[in-house]
Write an enzyme that holds these catalytic residues in place. Structure first.
Site, PDB file in Angstrom:
ATOM      1  N   SER A  11       0.804  -0.770  -0.589  1.00 33.82           N
ATOM      2  CA  SER A  11       0.241  -0.062   0.103  1.00 33.82           C
ATOM      3  C   SER A  11       0.705   1.333   0.470  1.00 33.82           C
ATOM      4  O   SER A  11       0.117   2.143  -0.372  1.00 33.82           O
ATOM      5  CB  SER A  11      -0.856   0.103   0.802  1.00 33.82           C
ATOM      6  OG  SER A  11      -0.043   0.244   2.252  1.00 33.82           O
ATOM      7  N   CYS A  73       2.496  -6.773   1.623  1.00 32.73           N
ATOM      8  CA  CYS A  73       1.811  -6.986   2.014  1.00 32.73           C
ATOM      9  C   CYS A  73       0.724  -7.645   2.935  1.00 32.73           C
ATOM     10  O   CYS A  73       0.035  -8.660   2.181  1.00 32.73           O
ATOM     11  CB  CYS A  73       0.312  -5.557   1.472  1.00 32.73           C
ATOM     12  SG  CYS A  73      -1.204  -5.317   1.485  1.00 32.73           S
ATOM     13  N   GLU A 152       4.074   5.691   8.575  1.00 33.11           N
ATOM     14  CA  GLU A 152       4.425   6.281   7.203  1.00 33.11           C
ATOM     15  C   GLU A 152       4.616   8.078   7.764  1.00 33.11           C
ATOM     16  O   GLU A 152       5.135   8.618   6.437  1.00 33.11           O
ATOM     17  CB  GLU A 152       2.991   6.175   6.574  1.00 33.11           C
ATOM     18  CG  GLU A 152       2.557   5.265   6.149  1.00 33.11           C
ATOM     19  CD  GLU A 152       3.334   4.705   4.531  1.00 33.11           C
ATOM     20  OE1 GLU A 152       3.207   5.207   3.880  1.00 33.11           O
ATOM     21  OE2 GLU A 152       3.567   3.602   4.197  1.00 33.11           O
ATOM     22  N   CYS A 186       1.776  -6.751   9.417  1.00 31.33           N
ATOM     23  CA  CYS A 186       1.995  -6.063   8.425  1.00 31.33           C
ATOM     24  C   CYS A 186       3.977  -5.777   8.859  1.00 31.33           C
ATOM     25  O   CYS A 186       3.742  -5.682   9.183  1.00 31.33           O
ATOM     26  CB  CYS A 186       0.872  -5.103   9.468  1.00 31.33           C
ATOM     27  SG  CYS A 186       1.063  -3.448   8.558  1.00 31.33           S
ATOM     28  N   HIS A 188       4.494  -3.287   8.135  1.00 30.44           N
ATOM     29  CA  HIS A 188       4.978  -1.464   8.028  1.00 30.44           C
ATOM     30  C   HIS A 188       5.433  -2.100   9.133  1.00 30.44           C
ATOM     31  O   HIS A 188       6.228  -1.016  10.085  1.00 30.44           O
ATOM     32  CB  HIS A 188       4.380  -0.741   8.378  1.00 30.44           C
ATOM     33  CG  HIS A 188       3.712   0.145   7.364  1.00 30.44           C
ATOM     34  ND1 HIS A 188       3.007  -0.582   6.375  1.00 30.44           N
ATOM     35  CD2 HIS A 188       3.799   1.071   6.533  1.00 30.44           C
ATOM     36  CE1 HIS A 188       2.815   0.164   4.896  1.00 30.44           C
ATOM     37  NE2 HIS A 188       2.832   1.722   5.629  1.00 30.44           N
TER      38      HIS A 188
END
Ligand code: DGL
Length: 271
Positions: A11, A73, A152, A186, A188
């Site tokens: 993403s 992802c 992010e 995830c 991230h």
């Protein structure tokens, strides 16, 4: 030998943690990375929307002559992997199964925690895979929807009161369950390893989705005879769907290397 690139997508920038592992494990491979920065985060969206986005991401990547795709992802892997595999005539690797295999190798008390986006936890995919591989395992899942926007935005340092407060809120109840292994479901979340470890303590082993799927990709390429020449140095290319300007700075943090590459912007709605 097959020098065609591997497509990798997420993403946003989280999938770069998988790119970092790929560059260590398969330095000879060329990579095309797409981060859908215009539409991040994916984690709270419906299955239908996620499939639509994932199909567009794959269509864009397939405008290159690829030999394989890594879905870097968790959210797309937990909700859309089977459909994408059925629709495409090239190998597509997701993060769920390799990560679950690793977690089951690591756990001693068979109590495994899983943190991921809302969509991933809602799908039950990690839980179902862990139980299929070991029916005796106890699985405790917890969505952590604020982690992705904080990552992010670069809020990943020890001492950052916002991320530390959010992490405590999400993780203290998980710690109290007595898990000895925690899946970072995830891509991230590996950026938050220090913060998460500080809350979970030294007795909980963290297993990272991006890294395990990179090993799985290596095994698959070898089995299919798709490896590039090991004497070559592979190069990555980066594409995003929104402002590429900040990409270099933020990507250096994710990749833990000085970025020599810039990202190009594409219009994902065309795909
Ligand atoms: N990094 C992705 C994942 O692994 C997506 C996070 C998001 O966009 O919410 O789930």
């Amino acid at each position: 030998m097959d020098a065609r690139p591997i497509g990798v997508f997420d993403s946003g920038l989280g999938g770069l943690t998988a790119v970092r592992s790929l560059r260590q494990i398969l330095p000879e491979e060329n990579l095309i990375y797409f981060g859908d920065t215009a539409r991040v985060p994916y984690g709270g969206r419906s299955k239908e929307t996620l499939l639509k986005y994932a199909r567009q991401d794959v269509r864009f990547l397939r405008s290159f002559d690829l030999k394989a795709i890594l879905i870097a992802c968790g959210t797309v892997s937990t909700t859309s992997l089977d459909t994408l595999q059925a629709e495409n005539d090239l190998p597509i690797v997701g993060v769920v199964e390799p990560t679950c295999r690793r977690a089951l190798l690591v756990t001693k008390n068979k109590k495994v925690g899983i943190i991921a986006t809302l969509a991933s936890i809602r799908s039950g995919a990690y839980e179902a895979t862990l139980r299929r591989l070991d029916p005796d395992v106890e699985v405790i899942g917890k969505p952590c929807p604020l982690f992705v926007p904080l990552v992010e935005n670069g809020r990943i340092q020890r001492g950052d009161v916002v991320i530390e407060t959010v992490a405590k809120e999400y993780l203290e109840t998980l710690k109290a369950t007595g898990i000895d292994t925690l899946i970072l479901g995830c891509t991230h979340y590996p950026l938050l390893t220090d913060i998460i470890s500080d809350v979970m303590g030294p007795d909980v082993t963290l297993v990272s989705a991006g890294e395990e799927s990179a090993f799985e990709l290596k095994r698959m390429l070898k089995a299919e005879g798709l490896r590039a020449d090991e004497r070559c140095q592979g190069e990555p290319e980066f594409y995003v769907s929104d402002r590429p300007e900040d990409f270099e700075r933020i990507a250096s943090v994710f990749l833990r290397e000085n970025m020599r590459h810039t990202a190009r912007r594409i219009n994902i709605d065309q795909y």
